[in-house]
Write a protein that holds these residues in place. Structure first.
Motif, mmCIF file in Angstrom:
data_model
loop_
_atom_site.group_PDB
_atom_site.id
_atom_site.type_symbol
_atom_site.label_atom_id
_atom_site.label_comp_id
_atom_site.label_asym_id
_atom_site.label_seq_id
_atom_site.Cartn_x
_atom_site.Cartn_y
_atom_site.Cartn_z
ATOM 1 N N VAL A 1 -5.003 1.686 -19.090
ATOM 2 C CA VAL A 1 -6.044 2.528 -18.523
ATOM 3 C C VAL A 1 -6.318 2.001 -17.118
ATOM 4 O O VAL A 1 -6.182 0.793 -16.864
ATOM 5 C CB VAL A 1 -7.309 2.524 -19.406
ATOM 6 C CG1 VAL A 1 -7.929 1.153 -19.480
ATOM 7 C CG2 VAL A 1 -8.320 3.556 -18.946
ATOM 8 N N SER A 2 -6.661 2.873 -16.207
ATOM 9 C CA SER A 2 -6.945 2.442 -14.844
ATOM 10 C C SER A 2 -8.389 1.984 -14.718
ATOM 11 O O SER A 2 -9.242 2.316 -15.557
ATOM 12 C CB SER A 2 -6.696 3.586 -13.861
ATOM 13 O OG SER A 2 -7.671 4.606 -14.025
ATOM 14 N N ALA A 3 -8.671 1.212 -13.688
ATOM 15 C CA ALA A 3 -10.045 0.767 -13.456
ATOM 16 C C ALA A 3 -10.999 1.947 -13.277
ATOM 17 O O ALA A 3 -12.098 1.940 -13.861
ATOM 18 C CB ALA A 3 -10.091 -0.171 -12.254
ATOM 19 N N PRO A 4 -10.662 2.982 -12.489
ATOM 20 C CA PRO A 4 -11.569 4.134 -12.401
ATOM 21 C C PRO A 4 -11.802 4.816 -13.752
ATOM 22 O O PRO A 4 -12.918 5.273 -14.037
ATOM 23 C CB PRO A 4 -10.852 5.072 -11.419
ATOM 24 C CG PRO A 4 -10.025 4.160 -10.573
ATOM 25 C CD PRO A 4 -9.557 3.087 -11.515
ATOM 26 N N GLU A 5 -10.764 4.885 -14.587
ATOM 27 C CA GLU A 5 -10.941 5.482 -15.910
ATOM 28 C C GLU A 5 -11.879 4.638 -16.764
ATOM 29 O O GLU A 5 -12.708 5.175 -17.520
ATOM 30 C CB GLU A 5 -9.588 5.629 -16.597
ATOM 31 C CG GLU A 5 -8.717 6.721 -15.997
ATOM 32 C CD GLU A 5 -7.286 6.690 -16.508
ATOM 33 O OE1 GLU A 5 -6.620 7.731 -16.450
ATOM 34 O OE2 GLU A 5 -6.827 5.603 -16.957
ATOM 35 N N ALA A 6 -11.781 3.314 -16.664
ATOM 36 C CA ALA A 6 -12.675 2.442 -17.426
ATOM 37 C C ALA A 6 -14.118 2.614 -16.962
ATOM 38 O O ALA A 6 -15.055 2.622 -17.784
ATOM 39 C CB ALA A 6 -12.243 0.988 -17.279
ATOM 40 N N LEU A 7 -14.309 2.755 -15.664
ATOM 41 C CA LEU A 7 -15.659 3.006 -15.142
ATOM 42 C C LEU A 7 -16.197 4.333 -15.652
ATOM 43 O O LEU A 7 -17.384 4.448 -15.988
ATOM 44 C CB LEU A 7 -15.639 2.977 -13.616
ATOM 45 C CG LEU A 7 -15.553 1.594 -12.979
ATOM 46 C CD1 LEU A 7 -15.134 1.696 -11.521
ATOM 47 C CD2 LEU A 7 -16.894 0.865 -13.089
ATOM 48 N N GLU A 8 -15.347 5.331 -15.731
ATOM 49 C CA GLU A 8 -15.785 6.639 -16.239
ATOM 50 C C GLU A 8 -16.136 6.544 -17.722
ATOM 51 O O GLU A 8 -17.091 7.186 -18.187
ATOM 52 C CB GLU A 8 -14.694 7.679 -16.015
ATOM 53 C CG GLU A 8 -15.030 9.064 -16.547
ATOM 54 C CD GLU A 8 -16.348 9.628 -16.032
ATOM 55 O OE1 GLU A 8 -17.037 10.325 -16.813
ATOM 56 O OE2 GLU A 8 -16.715 9.358 -14.856
ATOM 57 N N VAL A 9 -15.376 5.742 -18.476
ATOM 58 C CA VAL A 9 -15.726 5.521 -19.889
ATOM 59 C C VAL A 9 -17.136 4.957 -19.991
ATOM 60 O O VAL A 9 -17.953 5.404 -20.813
ATOM 61 C CB VAL A 9 -14.715 4.579 -20.558
ATOM 62 C CG1 VAL A 9 -15.234 4.097 -21.914
ATOM 63 C CG2 VAL A 9 -13.366 5.266 -20.733
ATOM 64 N N ALA A 10 -17.446 3.949 -19.172
ATOM 65 C CA ALA A 10 -18.784 3.361 -19.200
ATOM 66 C C ALA A 10 -19.837 4.392 -18.822
ATOM 67 O O ALA A 10 -20.889 4.503 -19.472
ATOM 68 C CB ALA A 10 -18.842 2.165 -18.247
ATOM 69 N N HIS A 11 -19.565 5.158 -17.775
ATOM 70 C CA HIS A 11 -20.552 6.117 -17.268
ATOM 71 C C HIS A 11 -20.851 7.213 -18.286
ATOM 72 O O HIS A 11 -21.992 7.691 -18.389
ATOM 73 C CB HIS A 11 -20.035 6.729 -15.965
ATOM 74 C CG HIS A 11 -21.099 7.371 -15.131
ATOM 75 N ND1 HIS A 11 -21.657 8.596 -15.436
ATOM 76 C CD2 HIS A 11 -21.730 6.934 -14.008
ATOM 77 C CE1 HIS A 11 -22.578 8.909 -14.538
ATOM 78 N NE2 HIS A 11 -22.649 7.907 -13.656
ATOM 79 N N SER A 12 -19.848 7.593 -19.058
ATOM 80 C CA SER A 12 -20.023 8.692 -20.006
ATOM 81 C C SER A 12 -20.461 8.219 -21.391
ATOM 82 O O SER A 12 -20.640 9.043 -22.298
ATOM 83 C CB SER A 12 -18.714 9.482 -20.124
ATOM 84 O OG SER A 12 -17.673 8.655 -20.628
ATOM 85 N N SER A 13 -20.641 6.910 -21.555
ATOM 86 C CA SER A 13 -21.015 6.340 -22.854
ATOM 87 C C SER A 13 -22.471 5.890 -22.852
ATOM 88 O O SER A 13 -23.088 5.716 -21.799
ATOM 89 C CB SER A 13 -20.116 5.141 -23.192
ATOM 90 O OG SER A 13 -18.757 5.501 -23.228
#
Length: 311
Positions: A225-237
């Protein structure tokens, strides 16, 4: 449960400790590679400042320090255990020694000139200088153990590990526990990253045989997973609710206070946030970040300091 996301880089010894535990527990996980040195903007957006490797992300919950990550993985997958009942306390003590004293001696040994030449083979001189400056800053300006002292200490520690392994496959018996994973990762760096120096292991064949057993555990099959995708996971959780007795006061600092948490001896970058839990074993801060959203950042009590933030 959200995916397990490990923020790490391939040559990190402490990340190797957690990668092997993920493999041992047969947990599915996803990999995000982070820089070896600062700046680490995508990581610190999640942690608020903490920069050491690795960091475990589960949705909007961020877990710092491998001692705490071990506890989290144990809760998620109690079998096979990292903490056998009969040796739970001793295993934790040996793991703490390995993550501190053993690691310090081993890495000072590994980073003598022959090891540096292998670790940074082909790297430009400015890259090596940047790494040295970064690690000096992580030590708070403290000097590294001299190579001769490190060599003598490392040899002594290897003999002690060999004594613990005498007549058995792992440090405390027939199955690996947290002590094995903690003791293995600095030696892994010697064997895998600085093979020119790996002859130090030859005097303790029991250790080398044990290392082969540990390596065979593997990392499982991580996804990417990319760093931006991981940040989006956090933001949407949404961060998980804090469970159990959330407050054991040792500092006279009330829940809801704005506080600063930092490691007590290495990698001293602070994290600020609202203290929402101080259990027997960990602290939890609530933070907000433009990219990561509202997140909970978790730290172990041991090895970290808690202070009120400056007004």
């Amino acid at each position: 449960m959200s995916d397990l996301i490990l923020h790490h880089y391939p040559t990190s010894p402490f990340a190797e400790k957690v990668r092997l535990i993920l493999g041992y527990k047969q947990l599915a996980w996803k990999s995000v590679f982070i820089p070896m040195i600062m700046p680490k903007p995508d990581l610190t957006a999640l942690t608020g400042g903490y920069r050491k490797t690795p960091v475990l992300q589960i949705g909007a919950d961020i877990y710092c320090d491998t001692a705490l990550i071990c506890d989290v993985l144990e809760q998620l997958a109690p079998t096979p255990t990292l903490f056998p009942d009969a040796v739970k306390g001793a295993a934790r003590i040996v793991a703490q020694w390995a993550d501190s004293a053993l690691f310090t001696a081993a890495m000072a040994y590994n980073f003598q000139p022959a090891g540096v030449a292998q670790v940074f083979a082909g790297a430009p001189a400015e890259g090596v200088q940047a790494f040295v400056a970064d690690r000096t800053a992580m030590r708070g300006g403290a000097g590294r153990m001299a190579s001769a002292d490190a060599t003598a200490t490392y040899k002594s520690y290897l003999r002690r590990i060999a004594s613990m392994l005498h007549g058995q496959d792992f440090v405390f018996g027939t199955q690996p526990c947290v002590a094995d994973f903690a003791a293995y990762h600095p030696l892994w760096f010697t064997q895998e990253r600085t093979p020119a120096l790996a002859g130090i292991l030859d005097a303790t064949p029991e250790v080398k045989t044990w290392m082969a057993r540990m390596k065979a555990i593997g990392h499982g099959t991580p996804g990417k997973v990319s760093a931006p995708e991981a940040l989006e996971v956090a933001h949407s959780s949404t961060p998980a609710a804090v469970q159990g007795d959330v407050f054991q006061d040792e500092h006279g600092i009330a829940l809801g206070s704005h506080v600063v948490i930092a490691a007590d001896n290495f990698g001293l970058e602070p994290t600020e946030g609202e203290l929402i839990a101080a259990t027997r074993t960990r602290y939890t801060l609530r933070r907000s970040d433009d990219r990561a959203g509202t997140i909970h950042v978790h730290f172990p009590r041991v090895g970290f300091t808690l202070k009120k933030a400056s007004a």
